[in-house]
Write a protein that holds these residues in place. Structure first.
Motif, PDB file in Angstrom:
ATOM      1  N   THR A 383       0.846  -1.194   0.000  1.00 34.16           N
ATOM      2  CA  THR A 383       0.000   0.000   0.000  1.00 34.16           C
ATOM      3  C   THR A 383       0.881   1.244   0.000  1.00 34.16           C
ATOM      4  N   GLU A 397       0.671   0.431  -8.837  1.00 33.82           N
ATOM      5  CA  GLU A 397      -0.625  -0.190  -8.604  1.00 33.82           C
ATOM      6  C   GLU A 397      -0.778  -1.441  -9.459  1.00 33.82           C
ATOM      7  N   MET A 408      -3.407   4.872  -2.434  1.00 31.54           N
ATOM      8  CA  MET A 408      -4.472   5.471  -1.633  1.00 31.54           C
ATOM      9  C   MET A 408      -4.440   6.996  -1.762  1.00 31.54           C
ATOM     10  N   TRP A 409      -5.488   7.585  -2.333  1.00 27.49           N
ATOM     11  CA  TRP A 409      -5.549   9.041  -2.422  1.00 27.49           C
ATOM     12  C   TRP A 409      -5.798   9.601  -1.017  1.00 27.49           C
ATOM     13  N   ASP A 416      -2.485   3.568   6.674  1.00 21.86           N
ATOM     14  CA  ASP A 416      -3.323   2.372   6.803  1.00 21.86           C
ATOM     15  C   ASP A 416      -2.868   1.445   7.920  1.00 21.86           C
ATOM     16  N   SER A 426     -11.711   7.412   2.580  1.00 22.53           N
ATOM     17  CA  SER A 426     -12.319   6.144   2.180  1.00 22.53           C
ATOM     18  C   SER A 426     -11.309   5.221   1.502  1.00 22.53           C
ATOM     19  N   SER A 427     -10.288   5.797   0.865  1.00 21.40           N
ATOM     20  CA  SER A 427      -9.267   4.971   0.209  1.00 21.40           C
ATOM     21  C   SER A 427      -8.540   4.093   1.222  1.00 21.40           C
ATOM     22  N   GLU A 430     -10.936   1.294   2.504  1.00 23.00           N
ATOM     23  CA  GLU A 430     -11.032   0.211   1.528  1.00 23.00           C
ATOM     24  C   GLU A 430      -9.744  -0.604   1.474  1.00 23.00           C
ATOM     25  N   ALA A 431      -8.604   0.059   1.630  1.00 25.54           N
ATOM     26  CA  ALA A 431      -7.323  -0.661   1.621  1.00 25.54           C
ATOM     27  C   ALA A 431      -7.260  -1.646   2.777  1.00 25.54           C
TER      28      ALA A 431
END
Length: 458
Positions: A383, A397, A408-409, A416, A426-427, A430-431
């Motif tokens: 990530t 990616e 991840m924006w 993370d 939200s990125s 989701e990660a």
């Protein structure tokens, strides 16, 4: 969570030379708070360039998901850092070449492998426990390489913000500083902020050349000691901006320093007036760096020799970059906001030899660990946050059956890996879901493979 138990384990100083029998004591921490003692998984953090307790307190993901997987949690300290010092507080220099020749990623990975085997051997209920490794930054590099080098020990790896490609032949030396600059450009009044930052270097240099100029700079920036050139302040500010981009988190934290949410945006608020000049620009810059250095208002003066927490060791890390962890940085003042600084392998090697008496091997890490080919080990989730300047050296990616690399924006350096927070973009949310999905798959697959067969012989 209950703070883990501190333990120590005797390691070989050199795992690869059987004529050397010297040992040292490695520190590690273990928590069995959530562990199911019958082959429940082991979550293992591969310690990086600092005191392991810093990462215990800043790697919330492991603690957040340990109850879900009923996992043992282990944090292992990297040799030579924290309290895992083979030679005490000895510093690397031309006089200590032999003592520091054992400070390598390869030796550290061997330490981790031996430690995992020790943990499993001392509790029969852990014998078949799947091992999932976690790491961020250099620790993320180690977690990916641990899976690559010891696939029979490591089930899978979570490698956050791991610049496994940040080496001279795989990145341009300008990319890191360009990424820092792009972070600053992305905030409100970013273009004005960056323009003022570009102008401050010349202003500092001109001020330093005037009678009493160095003393004035010391007073404006509240320095703890006198300086003999503006270069010291220049390097100090550059490091602050790099660190600030790394920890540009959406909430206040004290990972590297006590800073507010979105520190880059807060910094640029102090530099939002167009065309600042002279003393006004210098005073504004002092206020700007205060967001990182003195947000609590408790710091009386600035020590220009360091911008990081005492829990990290830049001295030891700088030594490692002169060996195999060669990471090039340069600036041109055009595509980035920093004063011109060239980088060549030749000049870098001269500097390393002068300081430590060693010559770097810039291609060795790529040869030893495979660079982008490391993904062929499988069972790795990479990530990278796009606000983090280190993402330029990360795995691009990608998505396959066994390896995923996520960009991840709105996320900075291994955001993370931290505890879940309502402010997370939200990125990142989701990660983490992807990480959990893969961890579950790795654990299930390993447990199924190691489960005793119930089939009857005919």
């Amino acid at each position: 969570y209950i703070y883990p138990t501190e333990l120590y384990f005797k390691q070989n100083l050199d795992h690869f030379d059987f004529t050397i029998n010297a040992t040292f004591t490695q520190r590690y921490f273990v928590s069995e708070q959530y562990w199911t003692k019958m082959d429940g998984p082991i979550f293992f953090y591969t310690g990086n360039e600092g005191d392991i307790e810093l990462f215990i307190k800043n790697t919330g993901l492991m603690w957040d998901i340990a109850p879900m997987f009923k996992a043992m949690v282990v944090f292992a300290e990297h040799r030579y850092y924290g309290k895992s010092k083979p030679f005490g507080n000895l510093k690397p220099s031309t006089k200590t070449i032999k003592e520091f020749s054992y400070l390598t990623a390869e030796q550290a990975l061997a330490d981790f492998a031996i430690l995992v085997k020790h943990i499993k051997s001392t509790d029969s209920k852990a014998k078949n426990s799947p091992v999932v490794v976690f790491g961020g930054s250099y620790g993320g590099m180690l977690s990916a390489w641990f899976r690559l080098k010891y696939p029979h020990i490591v089930t899978g790896a979570i490698a956050a913000s791991a610049p496994v490609l940040y080496f001279p032949s795989t990145v341009k030396c300008s990319q890191y500083n360009e990424a820092v600059t792009n972070n600053f450009l992305s905030v409100q009044n970013g273009e004005t902020c960056v323009a003022n930052i570009r102008n401050v270097w010349k202003t500092m240099n001109e001020t330093a050349k005037k009678p009493g100029g160095l003393k004035l700079l010391g007073e404006i920036f509240h320095l703890c000691s006198a300086i003999n050139s503006s270069t010291a302040v220049e390097s100090f500010i550059k490091d602050i901006f790099g660190n600030m981009a790394m920890v540009d988190y959406p909430y206040a934290n004290n990972f590297l320093s006590n800073i507010p949410a979105w520190p880059v945006n807060k910094t640029c608020q102090h530099l939002s007036e167009p065309n600042l000049q002279g003393l006004d620009l210098l005073q504004a810059m002092h206020s700007a760096i205060g967001v990182y250095q003195n947000y609590t208002g408790s710091v009386k003066c600035y020590n220009v020799k360091t911008t990081e927490t005492s829990k990290l060791s830049t001295t030891l890390w700088n030594y490692m970059t002169c060996g195999a962890m060669v990471m090039p940085f340069c600036a041109n003042g055009v595509t980035d906001m920093f004063p011109v600084k060239n980088w060549t392998q030749e000049s870098f090697d001269k500097s390393c030899f002068k300081k430590y008496g060693i010559k770097s091997r810039p291609e060795w890490a790529l040869t030893d660990f495979g660079g982008s080919k490391a993904v062929e080990a499988g069972n790795i989730v990479f990530t990278n946050g796009l606000l983090d300047p280190w993402h330029v050296g990360g795995v691009p990616e990608m998505k396959s059956e066994s390896v995923v690399s996520i960009l991840m924006w709105g996320a900075a350096h291994h955001l993370d890996l931290r505890h879940a927070n309502d402010a997370d973009p939200s990125s990142v949310v989701e990660a983490r879901k992807t990480q959990v999905k893969h961890i579950a798959k790795w654990i299930s697959s390993t447990q199924e493979r190691l489960r005793p067969s119930t089939a009857h012989r005919v």
